[in-house]
Design a protein around this motif. Sequence first.
Motif, short mmCIF file in Angstrom:
data_model
loop_
_atom_site.label_atom_id
_atom_site.label_comp_id
_atom_site.label_asym_id
_atom_site.label_seq_id
_atom_site.Cartn_x
_atom_site.Cartn_y
_atom_site.Cartn_z
N SER A 1 0.59 -1.20 -0.08
CA SER A 1 -0.17 0.13 -0.16
C SER A 1 0.98 1.41 -0.06
O SER A 1 2.24 1.20 0.11
CB SER A 1 -0.94 -0.01 1.35
N ASN A 2 0.10 2.31 0.01
CA ASN A 2 0.80 3.80 0.03
C ASN A 2 -0.06 4.35 1.04
O ASN A 2 -1.17 4.56 0.74
CB ASN A 2 0.49 4.61 -1.20
N LEU A 3 0.42 4.75 2.30
CA LEU A 3 -0.25 5.29 3.55
C LEU A 3 0.65 6.49 3.96
O LEU A 3 1.83 6.67 3.86
CB LEU A 3 -0.16 4.17 4.29
N ARG A 4 -0.17 7.32 4.61
CA ARG A 4 0.34 8.75 5.44
C ARG A 4 -0.16 8.18 6.83
O ARG A 4 -1.27 8.05 7.35
CB ARG A 4 -0.08 9.77 4.80
N PHE A 5 1.07 8.04 7.66
CA PHE A 5 0.73 7.89 9.05
C PHE A 5 1.07 9.52 9.77
O PHE A 5 2.12 10.06 9.47
CB PHE A 5 1.61 6.82 9.72
N ASN A 6 0.10 9.94 10.86
CA ASN A 6 0.25 11.16 11.34
C ASN A 6 0.90 10.58 12.80
O ASN A 6 0.55 9.70 13.53
CB ASN A 6 -0.96 11.74 11.57
N THR A 7 1.80 11.32 13.40
CA THR A 7 2.46 11.17 14.83
C THR A 7 1.77 12.05 15.93
O THR A 7 1.69 13.21 15.38
CB THR A 7 4.03 10.99 14.66
#
Length: 110
Positions: free
Chosen positions: A49-55
């Motif tokens: 997949s291609n994902l964006r994680f916020n921290t």
Amino acid sequence: MSTSINASAQLDNVSVVKKANIYFDGKCISHNVIFPDGTKKSVGVIFASNLRFNTGAPEIMEIVSGLCKVRLADASEWQSIGAGQQFSVPGNSYFDIETVETVNYVCHFG
């Protein structure tokens, strides 16, 4: 951005939260583990997949197996990260990840 690590194959003396964390329609699944001193990590897998994680808190992402490309919030270039490597993400930020192969990881918080 990435560094090599010499990590143990297992986490000892921990409690595991039985309910899984399921993100991005099942593309990322993890479990929280809690150490005797109260520190928390998550252990999981990210499928293709291609994902964006916020921290929220700072994180160190340790790649146990697999291969991915990572781009931090302040970077324009993608970097390949594989088994035995890790990367750090500041708190209140994000990172983009593209899994080239299924990735097993440990996320170290704080």
